[in-house]
Design an enzyme around this catalytic site. Sequence first.
Site, PDB file in Angstrom:
ATOM      1  N   ASP A 320       4.673  -4.497  -8.610  1.00 63.30           N
ATOM      2  CA  ASP A 320       4.195  -3.223  -8.095  1.00 63.30           C
ATOM      3  C   ASP A 320       2.675  -3.262  -8.181  1.00 63.30           C
ATOM      4  OD1 ASP A 320       5.066   0.001  -8.115  1.00 63.30           O
ATOM      5  OD2 ASP A 320       3.116  -0.417  -9.013  1.00 63.30           O
ATOM      6  N   TRP A 392      -1.496   7.335  -9.737  1.00 64.12           N
ATOM      7  CA  TRP A 392      -0.086   6.952  -9.803  1.00 64.12           C
ATOM      8  C   TRP A 392       0.430   6.800 -11.232  1.00 64.12           C
ATOM      9  CZ3 TRP A 392       0.223   3.069  -5.052  1.00 64.12           C
ATOM     10  CH2 TRP A 392       0.282   3.843  -3.880  1.00 64.12           C
ATOM     11  N   HIS A 526       6.021   0.159   8.931  1.00 63.91           N
ATOM     12  CA  HIS A 526       7.122   0.963   8.377  1.00 63.91           C
ATOM     13  C   HIS A 526       8.362   0.915   9.246  1.00 63.91           C
ATOM     14  CE1 HIS A 526       3.341   2.446   6.714  1.00 63.91           C
ATOM     15  NE2 HIS A 526       4.034   2.533   5.602  1.00 63.91           N
TER      16      HIS A 526
HETATM   17  N1  GLN Z   1      -2.228  -4.651  -1.188  1.00 62.87           N
HETATM   18  C1  GLN Z   1      -1.077  -3.807  -1.200  1.00 62.87           C
HETATM   19  C2  GLN Z   1       0.048  -4.463  -0.409  1.00 62.87           C
HETATM   20  O1  GLN Z   1      -0.249  -5.115   0.543  1.00 62.87           O
HETATM   21  C3  GLN Z   1      -1.362  -2.459  -0.593  1.00 62.87           C
HETATM   22  C4  GLN Z   1      -0.143  -1.571  -0.546  1.00 62.87           C
HETATM   23  C5  GLN Z   1      -0.413  -0.131  -0.218  1.00 62.87           C
HETATM   24  O2  GLN Z   1      -1.409   0.194   0.370  1.00 62.87           O
HETATM   25  N2  GLN Z   1       0.474   0.750  -0.571  1.00 62.87           N
HETATM   26  O3  GLN Z   1       1.211  -4.295  -0.727  1.00 62.87           O
END
Ligand code: GLN
Length: 590
Positions: A320, A392, A526
Amino acid sequence: MAINKLGVETVPVLVGPVSYLLLSKLAKGVDKSFDLLSLLPKVIPIYNAAYAGLESTLSGLNVLVETYFADVPAEAYKTLTSLKGVTAFGFDLIRGTKTIDLIKSSFPKGKYLFAGVVDGRNIWANDLAASLITLQSLEGVVGKDKLVVSTSCSLLHTAVDLVNETKLDAEIKSWLAFAAQKVVEVDALAKALAGQKNESFFSANAAALSSRRSSPRVTNESVQKAAAALKGSDHRRATEVSTRLDAQQKKLNLPILPTTTIGSFPQTVELRRVRREYKAKKISEEDYVKAIKEEIKKVVDIQEDLDIDVLVHGEPERNDMVEYFGEQLSGFAFTANGWVQSYGSRCVKPPIIYGDVSRPKPMTVFWSSTAQSMTKRPMKGMLTGPVTILNWFFVRNDQPRHETCYQIALAIKDEVEDLEKGGIGVIQIDEAALREGLPLRKAEHSFYLDWAVHSFRITNCGVQDSTQIHTHMCYSNFNDNIHSIIDMDADVITIENSRSDEKLLSVFREGVKYGAGIGPRVYDIHSPRIASTDEIADRINKMLAVLEQNILWVNPDCGLKTRKYTEVKPALKNMVHAAKLIRSQLASAK
Ligand code: GLN
Ligand code: ZN
């Protein structure tokens, strides 16, 4: 209140009509200036019917209006507390400290006050003695039988029960209260107010707080000093972005419309297994490193075959993007079951920042330089920025959030400088969640944005002109915060604008001057749909209509972690094709 079928007394909860309307989104095509509240006359009869329906089922309906997450503005407080048909008013007295003064200056006679003195949004034990003093002073205002002790908001944003925590040590555990413990705190405060103070519970609480205040695990003198020394300077890189971009181009020698990705590559089942087994000590460090190196090599080869210009290592070692850093910094604790809802049905397990933050040793340099050694093309170092880590995580409440953010920024600064020393010439510092921390009240936005943007600048103010700093932001409402984003002073920013190309373009049409590199999305990660070369080329052309060609980058809108290789490879292939197509069109147009 009502007795439900199980014989439990419950309070049915409805979203009030004003919040309901203000939290609604305008449908596509509806004019931006549409006044949502103009729909109130249509909504209120529905609420009336609902309340009437409730009243007939629950004998003698009492309505409590509950507000939370911020101070209630004085004007609104006046209107609210003059409502006739309401029995009780509830306020968040944690985030609404000024509301306490409003209550003290006037509160309607005969109404109940639900005093939210136990923080519903964090995981820290309440300062019971202090809360009791607040409650007693409020009791003097509203009357003895009219004060109800409450949490500051619903318990949706906190973890469920400390009983489930097997990983946390006893000392840290004594500093915490999850939802189940918060309810016990509320009950203890109410009893104390009624003259039945549980002395041993209160003294255990006081002891826990004092151990937290004095614990050497919380305070790190040198971090405190370094953070204090930041005062008075705004930490900017020495040269203007245009000069820096020239220095970088000399070194990187990139084509126009350079292509890159945001960081992660698909996380396969196999990869997750390797990380899990390493964590459980089922495979050796040597085997783990070998497996991750192989994965990086695979990702590097794919990108070279695709002819991408600035490569990434794919982040295979990260479970993560925030937890990975939390685990390596000091001042952080991790729960076994501290889940909270993030959005929809998604849940996250935020780590806890309990102490001064420092970085005992480099966190990403080994993997980034290993990746760089596999290719002649520039390899982007990949870090998560301080504001995103802050937003977060569960953050300590014993110092202002911005101070904690500055400490994280200093730790990330150390990492940035080590990456630079390790031969990494392009470093991306993700601020995916910058926008998520925006306070509820507009009046507080500029203070937040100031320190958030400052924190970002701290991380990279020390690098050479020729080192290129990228940042990436998700769901960034570019238009509203454009000046803050420019003030971050990154060399290149990649943003997710998947659902609002037009909006993004309009900022530039309206003449905002933007001189740094910018990579708006050219396709949406997405969705599993693979955008065609034409479609991507079309997007790039649209951007070129408003942006200088020498600042435009070509990239997807976010990391590729959640996609499959069968989707990622053809999508990136089309992306690179589209960039090349337009490069040659631009060259022949010269
Ligand atoms: N560097 C992260 C990835 O590529 C960025 C993810 C994100 O912006 N949520 O997963
Ligand atoms: Zn993103």
